[in-house]
Design an enzyme around this catalytic site. Structure first.
Site, PDB file in Angstrom:
ATOM      1  N   ARG A  38       0.837  -1.210   0.000  1.00  0.00           N
ATOM      2  CA  ARG A  38       0.000   0.000   0.000  1.00  0.00           C
ATOM      3  C   ARG A  38       0.869   1.256   0.000  1.00  0.00           C
ATOM      4  O   ARG A  38       0.577   2.234  -0.696  1.00  0.00           O
ATOM      5  CB  ARG A  38      -0.931  -0.033   1.220  1.00  0.00           C
ATOM      6  CG  ARG A  38      -1.904   1.122   1.297  1.00  0.00           C
ATOM      7  CD  ARG A  38      -2.979   0.896   2.362  1.00  0.00           C
ATOM      8  NE  ARG A  38      -3.629   2.158   2.669  1.00  0.00           N
ATOM      9  CZ  ARG A  38      -3.570   2.779   3.842  1.00  0.00           C
ATOM     10  NH1 ARG A  38      -2.904   2.244   4.854  1.00  0.00           N
ATOM     11  NH2 ARG A  38      -4.182   3.931   4.024  1.00  0.00           N
ATOM     12  N   HIS A  42       0.575   3.960  -2.927  1.00  0.00           N
ATOM     13  CA  HIS A  42       0.114   5.319  -2.612  1.00  0.00           C
ATOM     14  C   HIS A  42       1.196   6.349  -2.903  1.00  0.00           C
ATOM     15  O   HIS A  42       0.892   7.494  -3.213  1.00  0.00           O
ATOM     16  CB  HIS A  42      -0.350   5.411  -1.151  1.00  0.00           C
ATOM     17  CG  HIS A  42      -1.710   4.826  -0.930  1.00  0.00           C
ATOM     18  ND1 HIS A  42      -2.663   5.398  -0.113  1.00  0.00           N
ATOM     19  CD2 HIS A  42      -2.296   3.715  -1.441  1.00  0.00           C
ATOM     20  CE1 HIS A  42      -3.765   4.657  -0.131  1.00  0.00           C
ATOM     21  NE2 HIS A  42      -3.559   3.622  -0.924  1.00  0.00           N
ATOM     22  N   HIS A 163      -5.514  -6.350  -4.112  1.00  0.00           N
ATOM     23  CA  HIS A 163      -6.279  -6.484  -2.865  1.00  0.00           C
ATOM     24  C   HIS A 163      -6.393  -7.943  -2.430  1.00  0.00           C
ATOM     25  O   HIS A 163      -7.010  -8.232  -1.411  1.00  0.00           O
ATOM     26  CB  HIS A 163      -7.685  -5.883  -3.025  1.00  0.00           C
ATOM     27  CG  HIS A 163      -7.701  -4.395  -2.902  1.00  0.00           C
ATOM     28  ND1 HIS A 163      -8.633  -3.600  -3.543  1.00  0.00           N
ATOM     29  CD2 HIS A 163      -6.907  -3.542  -2.216  1.00  0.00           C
ATOM     30  CE1 HIS A 163      -8.394  -2.326  -3.247  1.00  0.00           C
ATOM     31  NE2 HIS A 163      -7.346  -2.270  -2.447  1.00  0.00           N
ATOM     32  N   THR A 164      -5.816  -8.847  -3.219  1.00  0.00           N
ATOM     33  CA  THR A 164      -5.758 -10.247  -2.792  1.00  0.00           C
ATOM     34  C   THR A 164      -5.004 -10.376  -1.474  1.00  0.00           C
ATOM     35  O   THR A 164      -5.231 -11.299  -0.706  1.00  0.00           O
ATOM     36  CB  THR A 164      -5.108 -11.137  -3.873  1.00  0.00           C
ATOM     37  OG1 THR A 164      -5.081 -12.483  -3.413  1.00  0.00           O
ATOM     38  CG2 THR A 164      -3.677 -10.726  -4.172  1.00  0.00           C
ATOM     39  N   TRP A 179     -10.193  -8.965   1.873  1.00  0.00           N
ATOM     40  CA  TRP A 179     -10.893  -9.257   0.618  1.00  0.00           C
ATOM     41  C   TRP A 179     -10.960 -10.761   0.350  1.00  0.00           C
ATOM     42  O   TRP A 179     -11.825 -11.238  -0.352  1.00  0.00           O
ATOM     43  CB  TRP A 179     -10.179  -8.579  -0.552  1.00  0.00           C
ATOM     44  CG  TRP A 179     -10.405  -7.120  -0.649  1.00  0.00           C
ATOM     45  CD1 TRP A 179     -11.376  -6.492  -1.394  1.00  0.00           C
ATOM     46  CD2 TRP A 179      -9.672  -6.065  -0.013  1.00  0.00           C
ATOM     47  NE1 TRP A 179     -11.282  -5.123  -1.236  1.00  0.00           N
ATOM     48  CE2 TRP A 179     -10.248  -4.837  -0.399  1.00  0.00           C
ATOM     49  CE3 TRP A 179      -8.575  -6.047   0.857  1.00  0.00           C
ATOM     50  CZ2 TRP A 179      -9.763  -3.604   0.034  1.00  0.00           C
ATOM     51  CZ3 TRP A 179      -8.095  -4.823   1.296  1.00  0.00           C
ATOM     52  CH2 TRP A 179      -8.686  -3.621   0.888  1.00  0.00           C
ATOM     53  N   THR A 180      -9.989 -11.492   0.891  1.00  0.00           N
ATOM     54  CA  THR A 180      -9.909 -12.933   0.614  1.00  0.00           C
ATOM     55  C   THR A 180      -9.671 -13.682   1.918  1.00  0.00           C
ATOM     56  O   THR A 180      -9.319 -13.086   2.934  1.00  0.00           O
ATOM     57  CB  THR A 180      -8.739 -13.256  -0.348  1.00  0.00           C
ATOM     58  OG1 THR A 180      -7.499 -12.972   0.319  1.00  0.00           O
ATOM     59  CG2 THR A 180      -8.820 -12.436  -1.631  1.00  0.00           C
ATOM     60  N   ASN A 182      -7.333 -15.712   2.643  1.00  0.00           N
ATOM     61  CA  ASN A 182      -5.925 -15.782   3.065  1.00  0.00           C
ATOM     62  C   ASN A 182      -5.193 -14.504   2.677  1.00  0.00           C
ATOM     63  O   ASN A 182      -4.557 -14.427   1.621  1.00  0.00           O
ATOM     64  CB  ASN A 182      -5.231 -17.007   2.467  1.00  0.00           C
ATOM     65  CG  ASN A 182      -3.961 -17.333   3.246  1.00  0.00           C
ATOM     66  OD1 ASN A 182      -3.356 -16.450   3.861  1.00  0.00           O
ATOM     67  ND2 ASN A 182      -3.563 -18.589   3.238  1.00  0.00           N
ATOM     68  N   ILE A 185      -1.469 -14.268   1.191  1.00  0.00           N
ATOM     69  CA  ILE A 185      -1.087 -15.012  -0.020  1.00  0.00           C
ATOM     70  C   ILE A 185      -1.533 -14.228  -1.250  1.00  0.00           C
ATOM     71  O   ILE A 185      -2.713 -13.885  -1.385  1.00  0.00           O
ATOM     72  CB  ILE A 185      -1.746 -16.417  -0.043  1.00  0.00           C
ATOM     73  CG1 ILE A 185      -1.257 -17.269   1.135  1.00  0.00           C
ATOM     74  CG2 ILE A 185      -1.459 -17.130  -1.371  1.00  0.00           C
ATOM     75  CD1 ILE A 185       0.189 -17.687   1.072  1.00  0.00           C
ATOM     76  N   ASP A 187      -2.574 -14.277  -4.795  1.00  0.00           N
ATOM     77  CA  ASP A 187      -3.079 -15.202  -5.816  1.00  0.00           C
ATOM     78  C   ASP A 187      -4.251 -14.533  -6.525  1.00  0.00           C
ATOM     79  O   ASP A 187      -4.445 -13.323  -6.399  1.00  0.00           O
ATOM     80  CB  ASP A 187      -3.486 -16.545  -5.182  1.00  0.00           C
ATOM     81  CG  ASP A 187      -4.525 -16.381  -4.068  1.00  0.00           C
ATOM     82  OD1 ASP A 187      -5.172 -15.301  -4.003  1.00  0.00           O
ATOM     83  OD2 ASP A 187      -4.707 -17.316  -3.267  1.00  0.00           O
ATOM     84  N   ASP A 208     -14.632  -2.133  -5.849  1.00  0.00           N
ATOM     85  CA  ASP A 208     -14.463  -3.525  -6.289  1.00  0.00           C
ATOM     86  C   ASP A 208     -15.682  -3.958  -7.103  1.00  0.00           C
ATOM     87  O   ASP A 208     -15.558  -4.514  -8.197  1.00  0.00           O
ATOM     88  CB  ASP A 208     -14.325  -4.473  -5.077  1.00  0.00           C
ATOM     89  CG  ASP A 208     -13.105  -4.171  -4.217  1.00  0.00           C
ATOM     90  OD1 ASP A 208     -12.044  -3.889  -4.794  1.00  0.00           O
ATOM     91  OD2 ASP A 208     -13.224  -4.215  -2.979  1.00  0.00           O
TER      92      ASP A 208
END
Length: 250
Positions: A38, A42, A163-164, A179-180, A182, A185, A187, A208
């Site tokens: 980030r 940014h 954002h994963t 967002w996920t 994990n 990680i 992916d 999103d």
């Protein structure tokens, strides 16, 4: 547009390679890859292609820029990285923060993003208000990434996939949650989760969801959800472009 990279000294190149090794160990140990990514984003995402101001030139270490609303919490990243940066006084902050962003993607299992050193630190932080607003839709994304930064629709969707890793924090952005499932990680699960719809405990920002309702963005979401290799290739290209906005322009 081609790039004309500056030549750095052998000592500088050696310092970059050593800093990269230190960053790998440090970011993995502290589990801070999302925060560091980030910071890199940014820092770079303030570039304005019309005025050629802003961009990845180290200004984010200044209190004036850290005080921008969109940068809430990034003072932690600057503070975390400072002891490593102090070991490499020859390296610019501009290069160091972008190198850290590349490492953050790599150590979480993401693609290798090429890195070219030679950015110089600039003294003046950009004005506030150039970074994307998570509450807005596809027109806003195109204004910020397309018109201001000069990135493509494909770049927008690929970068959204960053954002994963990570999570939103109420005290920083007003939103809460990963967002996920994990968040350490890297992916293509950001895209598979987006297509699955909202789930308890997982976050989908208005920006999103905008990817699903846009006729150009949605096919890219579907493509990346179906093929992680394609996402990784496009992400690496988009991240490279973002990290070099205003740098080494031929």
């Amino acid at each position: 547009m081609g790039k004309s990279y500056p030549t750095v000294s052998p000592d500088y190149q050696k310092a970059i390679e050593k800093a990269k090794r230190k960053l790998r160990g440090f970011i993995a140990e502290k589990k801070c890859a999302p925060l560091i990514l980030r910071l890199a984003w940014h820092s770079a995402g303030t570039f304005d292609s019309k005025t050629k101001t802003g961009g990845p030139f180290g200004t984010i270490k200044h209190q004036a820029e850290l005080a921008h609303g969109a940068n809430n919490g990034l003072d932690i990243a600057v503070r975390l990285l400072e002891p490593i940066k102090e070991q490499f006084p020859i390296v610019s902050y501009a290069d160091f923060y972008q190198l850290a962003g590349v490492v953050a993607v790599e150590i979480t299992g993401g693609p290798e993003v090429p890195f070219h050193p030679g950015r110089e630190d600039k003294p003046e932080p950009p004005p506030e208000g150039r970074l994307p607003d998570a509450t807005k839709g596809s027109d806003h994304l195109r204004d910020v990434f397309g018109k201001a930064m000069g990135l493509s629709d494909q770049d927008i969707v690929a970068l959204s996939g960053g954002h994963t890793i990570g999570a939103a924090h109420k005290e920083r952005s007003g939103f809460e949650g990963p967002w996920t499932s994990n968040p350490l990680i890297f992916d293509n699960s950001y895209f598979t989760e987006l297509l699955t719809g909202e789930k308890d405990g997982l976050l989908q920002l208005p920006s999103d969801k905008a990817l699903l309702t846009d006729s150009v963005f949605r096919p890219l979401v579907e493509k990346y959800a179906a093929d992680e290799d394609v996402f990784f290739a496009d992400y690496a290209e988009a991240h490279l472009k973002l990290s070099e906005l205003g740098f080494a322009e031929a």
